[in-house]
Design an enzyme around this catalytic site. Structure first.
Site, PDB file in Angstrom:
ATOM      1  N   TYR A  76       0.801  -1.265  -0.058  1.00  0.00           N
ATOM      2  CA  TYR A  76       0.025   0.089   0.080  1.00  0.00           C
ATOM      3  C   TYR A  76       0.887   1.335  -0.150  1.00  0.00           C
ATOM      4  O   TYR A  76       0.243   2.369  -0.062  1.00  0.00           O
ATOM      5  CB  TYR A  76      -1.015   0.093   1.106  1.00  0.00           C
ATOM      6  N   GLU A 253     -14.223  -1.533  11.237  1.00  0.00           N
ATOM      7  CA  GLU A 253     -15.236  -0.675  10.811  1.00  0.00           C
ATOM      8  C   GLU A 253     -16.446  -0.957  11.852  1.00  0.00           C
ATOM      9  O   GLU A 253     -17.209  -0.176  12.213  1.00  0.00           O
ATOM     10  CB  GLU A 253     -15.510  -0.830   9.352  1.00  0.00           C
TER      11      GLU A 253
HETATM   12  C1  5GW Z   1      -4.273  -5.635   2.322  1.00  0.00           C
HETATM   13  C2  5GW Z   1      -4.840  -7.094   1.919  1.00  0.00           C
HETATM   14  C3  5GW Z   1      -6.186  -6.562   2.119  1.00  0.00           C
HETATM   15  C4  5GW Z   1      -6.969  -5.620   2.599  1.00  0.00           C
HETATM   16  C5  5GW Z   1      -6.049  -4.639   3.306  1.00  0.00           C
HETATM   17  C6  5GW Z   1      -4.632  -4.691   3.141  1.00  0.00           C
HETATM   18  C7  5GW Z   1      -3.866  -3.626   3.326  1.00  0.00           C
HETATM   19  C8  5GW Z   1      -4.372  -2.278   4.054  1.00  0.00           C
HETATM   20  C9  5GW Z   1      -2.370  -3.564   3.281  1.00  0.00           C
HETATM   21  O1  5GW Z   1      -1.720  -4.601   2.834  1.00  0.00           O
HETATM   22  N1  5GW Z   1      -1.769  -2.509   3.580  1.00  0.00           N
HETATM   23  C10 5GW Z   1      -2.096  -1.334   4.453  1.00  0.00           C
HETATM   24  O2  5GW Z   1      -1.564  -0.517   4.440  1.00  0.00           O
HETATM   25  N2  5GW Z   1      -3.611  -1.301   4.632  1.00  0.00           N
HETATM   26  C11 5GW Z   1      -4.091  -0.165   5.094  1.00  0.00           C
HETATM   27  O3  5GW Z   1      -5.675  -0.500   5.571  1.00  0.00           O
HETATM   28  C12 5GW Z   1      -4.611   1.031   4.163  1.00  0.00           C
HETATM   29  O4  5GW Z   1      -4.165   2.281   4.762  1.00  0.00           O
HETATM   30  C13 5GW Z   1      -5.939   0.946   3.668  1.00  0.00           C
HETATM   31  O5  5GW Z   1      -6.366   2.024   3.190  1.00  0.00           O
HETATM   32  C14 5GW Z   1      -6.465   0.394   4.769  1.00  0.00           C
HETATM   33  C15 5GW Z   1      -7.706  -0.458   4.818  1.00  0.00           C
HETATM   34  O6  5GW Z   1      -7.436  -1.351   3.691  1.00  0.00           O
HETATM   35  P1  5GW Z   1      -8.357  -1.097   2.343  1.00  0.00           P
HETATM   36  O7  5GW Z   1      -8.288   0.183   1.966  1.00  0.00           O
HETATM   37  O8  5GW Z   1      -7.695  -2.107   1.341  1.00  0.00           O
HETATM   38  O9  5GW Z   1     -10.041  -1.548   2.593  1.00  0.00           O
HETATM   39  P2  5GW Z   1     -11.212  -1.279   1.583  1.00  0.00           P
HETATM   40  O10 5GW Z   1     -12.413  -1.716   2.687  1.00  0.00           O
HETATM   41  O11 5GW Z   1     -11.219   0.356   1.644  1.00  0.00           O
HETATM   42  O12 5GW Z   1     -11.002  -1.705   0.201  1.00  0.00           O
END
Ligand code: 5GW
Ligand code: MN
Length: 302
Positions: A76, A253
């Site tokens: 990320y 959440e």
């Molecule tokens: C990795 C795999 C599946 C879901 C989340 C991650 C993940 C999230 C990651 O590998 N690294 C990371 O920094 N995150 C953090 O969690 C980011 O700040 C991300 O914006 C937050 C929430 O995960 P998202 O954005 O994938 O979740 P959704 O529900 O917005 O798609």
């Protein structure tokens, strides 16, 4: 002299600077197509309901310091440059801003040139194997850093997802003691259909006949004391569940929604503040301020 009297003496020479702004019509409701106030009188922030010049003048008088936190764990980190570039253009322009970037890959965080009064702090944090733990452990880290650091450095904290870009103004209109954001996918639906945690065994449990709104995990904040209460509650609830081998349906959440049910936010942000174009562009949406970036789930998450 009493402490109280002394505090009042400090106010003796208080100035009354003029506020220059275009005076809006205060004789009719700003909007009638959306809810503007919660049943506990927390404003719901929609475009065309506030005058930013007034709010900026009030907050500039107080010289507010705003921290914005993001987690960029594992792959990320690719989202950071777009996030910061667009925040420079749209987030709290003219105010004192600190970006706190939590990461396990410090050398992958780009050095972005920032406007005056703005700075970036990169915080090295551990990573977790399971992606659910990557997102849920944000609560624990936000709690710990609130106590250790944020309390001394900023007045308000804004805690957001990193896989996002700003595409319109997000300013001091969002600030309040405690704020949450309406989830774009759940907006306007009846409460029974909200995807709260429905198992009574979980600390995140919300019965079918309870709940005000469905809040998004990707945008909340407030003053440091309130953010501490929120993150501490969520982390402790997650640990209690974990000891019973339970995990709430939508992870952090779900716990956030439980917290807001019994500890109501003092301000609520409309889905303008967390939109995803996969939900289209409905008429009530006059601005798309903060947008989900498309991501290739297989590539970015493995
Ligand atoms: C990795 C795999 C599946 C879901 C989340 C991650 C993940 C999230 C990651 O590998 N690294 C990371 O920094 N995150 C953090 O969690 C980011 O700040 C991300 O914006 C937050 C929430 O995960 P998202 O954005 O994938 O979740 P959704 O529900 O917005 O798609
Ligand atoms: Mn996200």
């Amino acid at each position: 002299m009493s402490q109280g009297a002394h505090a009042l003496d400090l106010l003796r020479d208080l100035k009354l600077p003029r506020i220059v702004y275009n005076h809006p019509d205060t004789g009719k409701p700003q909007r009638t197509d959306v809810l503007l106030l919660s049943p506990w009188l927390a404003p719901i922030v929609w475009n065309d309901t506030y005058n930013l010049d007034i709010l900026n003048a009030q907050l500039a008088q107080r010289k507010v310091r705003v921290g914005i936190t993001v987690f960029a764990i594992k792959k990320y980190t690719v989202f950071v440059s777009t996030f910061v570039d667009t925040a420079e253009k749209y987030f709290m322009v003219g105010h004192k801003v600190t970006y706190y970037v939590f990461t396990d890959r410090v050398s992958d965080i780009p050095m972005v040139e920032l406007a005056e009064g703005r700075q970036m702090v990169v915080l090295r944090v551990p990573t977790y194997q399971r992606w659910q733990d990557v997102t849920m452990r944000r609560m624990e880290m936000l709690r710990d850093y609130s106590r250790q650091r944020f309390i001394d450095e900023v007045d308000y904290l804004v805690c957001v997802d990193v896989d996002m870009r700003f595409s319109d103004e997000v300013g001091v209109e969002i600030l309040s003691d405690l704020f949450g954001t309406l989830h774009p996918g759940m907006y306007g639906l009846p409460r029974e259909s909200y995807t709260y945690e429905r198992s009574p065994q979980s600390e995140a449990y919300i019965p079918l006949d309870e709940g005000d709104f469905y809040y998004a995990g990707g945008f909340f904040g407030g003053n440091i004391e309130e953010v501490y209460k929120l993150t501490n509650f969520c982390h402790n609830a997650m640990m209690t569940d974990k000891a019973k081998n339970i995990e709430a349906i939508w992870h952090d959440e779900s716990y956030l929604n439980k917290f807001f049910l019994y500890h109501k936010p003092t301000k609520i942000l409309s889905p303008e503040y967390l939109w995803d174009d996969m939900f289209g562009t409905p008429a009530f949406l006059r601005r798309r301020r903060f947008l989900a970036v498309r991501k290739n789930h297989n590539e970015i998450r493995n």
